[in-house]
Design an enzyme around this catalytic site. Structure first.
Site, PDB file in Angstrom:
ATOM      1  N   ALA A   1       6.154   8.764   5.389  1.00 32.97           N
ATOM      2  CA  ALA A   1       5.314   7.340   5.281  1.00 32.97           C
ATOM      3  C   ALA A   1       6.423   6.372   5.669  1.00 32.97           C
ATOM      4  O   ALA A   1       7.667   6.601   5.181  1.00 32.97           O
ATOM      5  CB  ALA A   1       4.449   7.122   4.200  1.00 32.97           C
ATOM      6  N   ASP A   2       6.044   5.138   6.032  1.00 34.65           N
ATOM      7  CA  ASP A   2       6.827   4.277   6.161  1.00 34.65           C
ATOM      8  C   ASP A   2       5.978   2.823   6.192  1.00 34.65           C
ATOM      9  O   ASP A   2       5.075   2.902   6.795  1.00 34.65           O
ATOM     10  CB  ASP A   2       7.707   4.315   7.592  1.00 34.65           C
ATOM     11  CG  ASP A   2       9.137   3.285   7.611  1.00 34.65           C
ATOM     12  OD1 ASP A   2      10.000   3.490   6.829  1.00 34.65           O
ATOM     13  OD2 ASP A   2       8.976   2.219   8.318  1.00 34.65           O
ATOM     14  N   THR A   3       6.698   1.884   5.643  1.00 29.50           N
ATOM     15  CA  THR A   3       5.787   0.474   5.472  1.00 29.50           C
ATOM     16  C   THR A   3       6.647  -0.578   6.188  1.00 29.50           C
ATOM     17  O   THR A   3       7.859  -0.729   6.104  1.00 29.50           O
ATOM     18  CB  THR A   3       5.628   0.240   3.939  1.00 29.50           C
ATOM     19  OG1 THR A   3       4.683   1.311   3.465  1.00 29.50           O
ATOM     20  CG2 THR A   3       4.885  -1.252   3.842  1.00 29.50           C
TER      21      THR A   3
END
Length: 205
Positions: A84-86
């Site tokens: 995941a990446d934000t």
């Protein structure tokens, strides 16, 4: 359903670990390199002209693909891999993690009294392919005084978080409204994550 119903998490984020544990998903860490001497396994540099949505989706997919390769190279049991990446976005500008006090102050000053966007992409790599999606939320900050910004930026909280703040920490007192997913703003949208993991063979009641 997979024999042990476990996944690999390709993320160092303690928030993502807490969120997976919150909904009872069992996982083991499968960490990628992000520092010298050989450099990161996946570069997080924004490509020229790359839009925020394209950027966060691309980086996340690359992390999941790389972690899948690492799993095979290390001859680990085959399980779905979650990455995941934000990305925090203000007026089409990507705000990463502040490198120092000045950057943290600049980001919080920019966000104060304004609404910005938080994009969190997730990707699950599994034996039959990849499931990926991006969750979009809006966060509105109240007006902040210089004293409030300096006090917050003197803590350790801003420096390992995109946009220079954490909604689950002391910055919660600055946030007047959110539209979207609280867990997504933290770093892992749980509803979408559970959907993706079910598609990859994980049993989630």
């Amino acid at each position: 359903m997979l024999p042990d119903n476990k996944i690999y998490l390709a993320s160092k984020s303690p928030r993502r670990r807490e969120l997976l544990a919150q909904v009872g998903i069992e996982f083991e860490l499968l960490l990628l390199r992000d520092a010298p001497p050989r450099g990161p396994d996946v570069s997080e540099i924004v490509l020229p002209g790359e839009l925020p949505l394209t950027y966060v989706s691309r980086v996340t997919k690359e992390k999941a693909e790389m972690a899948w390769k690492v799993m095979h190279m290390r001859k680990l049991p085959v399980r779905p891999v979650l990455a995941a990446d934000t990305t925090v976005v203000f007026r089409d500008q990507i705000l990463g993690k502040p490198a120092n006090l000045e950057e943290a102050i600049r980001m919080l000053t920019m966000l104060a009294g304004q609404t910005h966007q938080v994009l969190t992409s997730l990707a699950v790599q599994h034996q039959h392919g990849q499931v990926s999606m991006t969750q979009y939320s809006e966060v509105t900050f109240s007006s902040l005084t210089e004293k409030q910004i300096l006090a917050y930026c003197s803590t350790q909280e801003p420096y390992d978080k995109a946009g220079g703040y954490g909604i689950q920490g002391a910055a919660a007192r600055f946030i007047s409204h959110i539209n979207g997913s609280y867990s997504g703003i933290m770093g892992l949208p749980l509803f979408e994550t559970c959907q993706a993991l079910r598609q990859s063979g994980i049993f989630i009641p």
